[in-house]
Design a protein around this motif. Structure first.
Motif, short mmCIF file in Angstrom:
data_model
loop_
_atom_site.label_atom_id
_atom_site.label_comp_id
_atom_site.label_asym_id
_atom_site.label_seq_id
_atom_site.Cartn_x
_atom_site.Cartn_y
_atom_site.Cartn_z
N TYR A 155 -7.71 12.68 -9.85
CA TYR A 155 -7.98 11.40 -9.10
C TYR A 155 -8.98 12.04 -7.83
CZ TYR A 155 -4.49 9.32 -11.72
OH TYR A 155 -3.82 8.79 -13.01
N ARG A 167 -3.95 1.31 -15.26
CA ARG A 167 -4.15 2.34 -14.53
C ARG A 167 -3.87 2.59 -13.15
NH1 ARG A 167 -7.22 5.59 -18.56
NH2 ARG A 167 -6.90 3.71 -20.06
N ASP A 168 -3.91 1.32 -12.35
CA ASP A 168 -3.13 1.12 -11.05
C ASP A 168 -1.78 1.20 -11.00
OD1 ASP A 168 -3.07 0.46 -8.41
OD2 ASP A 168 -2.96 -1.66 -8.69
N ARG A 196 0.00 2.99 -12.96
CA ARG A 196 0.33 4.31 -13.64
C ARG A 196 0.24 5.24 -12.02
NH1 ARG A 196 -4.09 7.25 -17.32
NH2 ARG A 196 -5.21 6.98 -15.25
N TYR A 197 -0.80 4.78 -11.35
CA TYR A 197 -0.98 5.70 -10.16
C TYR A 197 0.03 5.30 -9.10
CZ TYR A 197 -3.66 7.80 -6.27
OH TYR A 197 -4.20 8.68 -5.45
N LEU A 257 -7.79 -1.69 -16.16
CA LEU A 257 -7.53 -1.54 -14.78
C LEU A 257 -5.95 -1.58 -14.22
CD1 LEU A 257 -10.78 -2.71 -13.39
CD2 LEU A 257 -10.02 -0.13 -13.59
N GLU A 302 -18.41 0.93 -19.10
CA GLU A 302 -17.76 -0.30 -19.67
C GLU A 302 -17.85 -1.46 -19.33
OE1 GLU A 302 -13.44 0.78 -20.42
OE2 GLU A 302 -13.69 2.57 -21.00
N PRO A 322 -9.49 4.64 -6.36
CA PRO A 322 -8.27 5.62 -6.14
C PRO A 322 -7.23 5.81 -7.43
CG PRO A 322 -7.92 3.69 -4.58
CD PRO A 322 -9.42 3.41 -5.20
N PHE A 323 -7.28 4.82 -8.16
CA PHE A 323 -6.40 4.99 -9.30
C PHE A 323 -6.97 5.32 -10.40
CE2 PHE A 323 -6.81 0.53 -8.39
CZ PHE A 323 -7.46 0.06 -9.74
N LEU A 324 -8.33 5.62 -10.46
CA LEU A 324 -9.00 6.25 -11.76
C LEU A 324 -9.29 7.50 -11.45
CD1 LEU A 324 -11.14 3.27 -12.50
CD2 LEU A 324 -9.08 3.67 -13.30
N LYS A 357 -15.50 2.12 -25.44
CA LYS A 357 -14.76 3.29 -24.88
C LYS A 357 -15.24 4.60 -24.95
CE LYS A 357 -10.08 4.77 -23.68
NZ LYS A 357 -8.82 4.44 -23.63
N MET A 365 -11.16 0.17 -20.89
CA MET A 365 -10.00 0.64 -19.81
C MET A 365 -9.42 -0.44 -18.93
SD MET A 365 -11.09 2.99 -16.78
CE MET A 365 -12.28 3.43 -17.41
N MET A 418 -7.16 -7.50 -14.17
CA MET A 418 -6.39 -6.72 -13.41
C MET A 418 -5.46 -7.46 -12.62
SD MET A 418 -7.82 -3.83 -10.58
CE MET A 418 -8.36 -5.02 -9.46
N GLU A 427 -12.87 8.32 -15.48
CA GLU A 427 -12.49 7.08 -15.52
C GLU A 427 -13.51 6.14 -14.57
OE1 GLU A 427 -7.83 7.02 -17.17
OE2 GLU A 427 -8.39 6.73 -14.83
N MET A 433 -16.66 5.95 -16.27
CA MET A 433 -16.60 5.50 -17.28
C MET A 433 -16.38 3.72 -17.27
SD MET A 433 -13.72 7.46 -19.70
CE MET A 433 -13.42 5.98 -21.03
N ILE A 434 -15.91 3.38 -16.24
CA ILE A 434 -15.46 1.94 -15.77
C ILE A 434 -17.08 1.30 -15.61
CG2 ILE A 434 -15.44 2.22 -13.40
CD1 ILE A 434 -13.65 -0.51 -15.33
#
Ligand SMILES: Nc1ncnc2c1ncn2[C@@H]1O[C@H](COP(=O)(O)OP(=O)(O)OP(=O)(O)O)[C@@H](O)[C@H]1O
Ligand SMILES: [Mg+2]
Lengths: 400, 234
Positions: B147, A6-7, A9-10, A3, B118, B105-107, B124, A1, A329, B111, B114-115
């Motif tokens: 979220y 993802r960050d 995207r958020y 990060l 991982e 917060p951004f996952l 994955k 994944m 990240m 996720e 999952m983190i």
């Protein structure tokens, strides 16, 4: 994944805005590089399009671009006769500014021998000049139509052809006329001025007591020749015969001592080192300042975004994340921001550079070098964030 | 006779913050053992040293004196055992649950679980499968792609529990996991932890200061001023 992604995207709104801001900054940096290359290309345009090996100019001058140079047109015969010279042609140059449609209209007028070389390098529309008088070929940038007339000196000139990106060293678009027309425009006085000149010189001669009447009469007859002679040019350009030695030919020409033979290499030096050196340094300085500003901005953005993520970083450490996950990240975000900002800046310039008032030349090497520099800046800028992140204790995740 | 294999062994654990005149002894000479599958509550007033105890066992806070053995490995003996990969031990043997859920917060919920898998080198796809399974078993099947801000307090805490469980840790450490929840949700989380202790055979240490939450626990440690009294022995 991933990060970093993802960050982003958020927080996409924030990320896109900062990238656009940085992109504009990089766009300015790219355009400044382009203007610098454009200055170069402009400065050397006539030199290159003429395809001459030697520029013969007035003794002790750096003419015809950097300094004014005047030499008699008939020098061309003597230059042509020099061993090693295949061809020689006279050229005249002048910058003209007139009013057209109520606005100042500036261009660079090149006069060339219709039987020689140094004329328009290409014809994009219309045709070459065929008649000895009153025809004109203009650069596309002058935005004139074929058939359009323009009044220069004492006559009207008709546009018969359009040529490409020929400009003066100052960036003004070029127009071509026959050498005879160019000399007319440059030197021919209107009839009143001619009469005045004749009268003034005649009166002066009549006042010389020691002249015999026959001498005075002879001189008076020749006044017309002095005052109306237009057979002056700014340079005579020469092409070498195959196998001829440039240095030897230059040596032969300068031995007459009245003219200076400038090689293309020397002329390039005069044009670039002398004429655009200051502009180049100025642009270079601005580029460096803007890159430093970009670096500071990127570092600040990465640092504050790391501060925003202290708790996330502490949590990641607490659940056992390797340092490379955290470094990755931050570094990836920084690089991604650089890539996107660069793409925005580049795209912007690519869409607009044709419309800049000055020519912008986008050299692949410059673009690649800037990309590498931007990536390096992003990497260095992310170090401040990474340093902060590595100091975060996992225990910081526990506080409410 | 078989030697009992403990999940957690703590011997003469002391944690002193600071030095000299300002030194604070947060935990003094604690000794206890916890077996796999045991559910232990740690009760005590504010400032008594509960969090300190949890973080010392959790490889976050270096013990000043004494021994800590997790799943048979001596991690601290008068300070960390030299050459220990604390991060690796944390991700492989320990699961953490916090008062504030501490989700990233951004996952999304999925996720966030999952983190944890991982970083412990699951692919994955494996991570996604296991995380989904866990969340579904915690009744969060309909919340996978939300979220944290879109989750209720109870849902978020269950996601955090799923994350703590992801790597099937031998030891789960929970610091006031119900403090941010209402009584009903708090009780649900507690009964969930009880079930996990039995199903997963994990040792679970839960810090709380709410006596109502501890019914059904195997043991209760009372902490006062850094000293531990085992109230209900086993
Ligand atoms: N990092 C630190 N540095 C110095 N002293 C600390 C630190 N952390 C905790 N303490 C002190 O250690 C003692 C125990 O703190 P701890 O956080 O373990 O209490 P707690 O039982 O978890 O309290 P609470 O119920 O309020 O969370 C307190 O006196 C506290 O002030
Ligand atoms: Mg506490």
């Amino acid at each position: 994944m991933n990060l970093a992604i993802r960050d982003i995207r958020y927080h996409r709104g924030r990320f896109i805005l900062t990238s656009i801001g940085l992109g504009l900054l990089l766009g300015v940096v790219i355009s400044m590089g382009g203007i610098y290359r454009g200055l170069f290309a402009d400065a050397l345009a006539v030199l290159h399009f003429t395809k001459a090996d030697i520029w013969v100019v007035q003794q002790n001058t750096n003419g015809p671009f950097a300094e004014s140079s005047r030499i008699p047109e008939d020098i061309k015969y003597r230059i042509k006769a020099v061993p090693g010279v295949a061809d020689a042609a006279p050229l005249s140059f002048q910058t003209i500014q007139i009013e057209r449609q109520g606005k100042p209209f500036r261009f660079f007028l090149i006069g060339y021998d219709l039987n020689g070389f140094g004329g328009p390098p290409v014809i994009l529309a219309g045709r070459d000049i065929r008649q000895k008088h009153y025809e004109m070929v203009v650069a596309k940038a002058m935005k004139m139509e074929i058939g359009e007339k323009i009044h220069l000196g004492l006559h009207d000139y008709t546009v018969v052809g359009i040529t490409g990106k020929v400009v003066s060293s100052g960036g003004d678009p070029a127009a071509y006329v026959s050498l005879a027309d160019a000399q007319d425009i440059q030197f021919k006085k209107d009839n009143d001025a001619v009469r005045n000149d004749r009268a003034r010189i005649g009166a002066n001669l009549a006042g010389i007591q020691s002249l015999s009447p026959s001498q005075a009469k002879f001189l008076k007859l020749n006044i017309a020749g002095i005052t109306e002679s237009t057979h002056t040019v700014n340079t005579v350009v020469a092409r070498l015969a195959p196998g001829a030695n440039l240095k030897e030919v230059q040596e032969r020409i300068s031995r007459w001592n009245h003219f200076r033979p400038i090689s293309v290499e020397e002329q390039t030096k005069i044009l670039t080192k002398g004429m655009i050196e200051k502009a180049r340094m100025q642009l270079g300085l601005f580029r460096i300042i803007l890159l430093v500003i970009s670096a500071v901005i990127i570092a600040l953005i990465i640092y504050t975004s790391t501060l925003d993520k202290i708790k996330v970083i502490a949590t990641l450490k607490l659940i056992g994340s390797q340092n490379r996950v955290i470094i990755g990240m931050i570094l990836q975000q920084s690089l991604l921001m650089g890539v996107i900002a660069y793409a925005i800046g580049y795209g912007l310039i690519l869409l607009t550079y044709e419309n800049f008032p000055r020519r912008i030349v986008l050299e692949p090497f410059d673009l690649q070098a800037l990309f590498v520099i931007v990536m390096a800046i992003c990497m260095i800028a992310s170090f401040v964030g990474i340093r902060k992140a590595l100091k975060v204790e996992p225990a910081e995740a526990l506080g409410g | 006779m078989d030697k009992i294999m403990y999940a957690i062994e703590v011997e003469n654990l002391t944690k002193i913050y600071g030095k000299g005149e300002t030194a604070v002894t947060a935990i003094a000479d604690a000794t206890f053992h916890v077996k796999p599958g045991e559910l232990v509550a740690i009760l005590g007033p504010s400032g008594s040293g509960k969090t300190t105890l949890l973080t010392a066992i959790g490889l976050i806070n270096e013990p000043t004196h004494g021994k800590v053995i997790i799943d048979g490995a001596t991690v601290a003996d008068e300070g960390w055992t030299p050459g220990l990969d604390l991060k690796r031990l944390r991700r492989e043997k320990l699961g953490f649950i916090f008062q504030a859920h501490n989700l990233i917060p951004f996952l999304t919920a999925l996720e966030n679980v999952m983190i944890a898998l991982e970083i412990n080198h699951l692919s994955k796809n494996e991570a996604k499968g296991r995380a989904t399974e866990l969340l579904v078993s915690l009744n969060l099947g309909h919340r996978l792609n939300n979220y944290p801000t879109a989750l209720s307090g109870g849902e978020a805490q269950r996601v955090a529990i799923a994350r703590a469980l992801a790597n099937k840790p031998k030891v789960i450490l929970a610091d006031e996991p119900t403090a941010a929840l209402d009584t009903e949700n708090g009780k649900n989380v507690m009964s969930l932890l009880k079930k996990l202790a039995v199903d997963n055979h994990s040792a679970i240490l839960v810090v709380t200061h709410d006596h109502r939450m501890v019914e059904g626990f195997d043991r209760i440690f009372q902490v006062n001023d850094g000293r531990i009294a085992d109230e209900i022995g086993s």
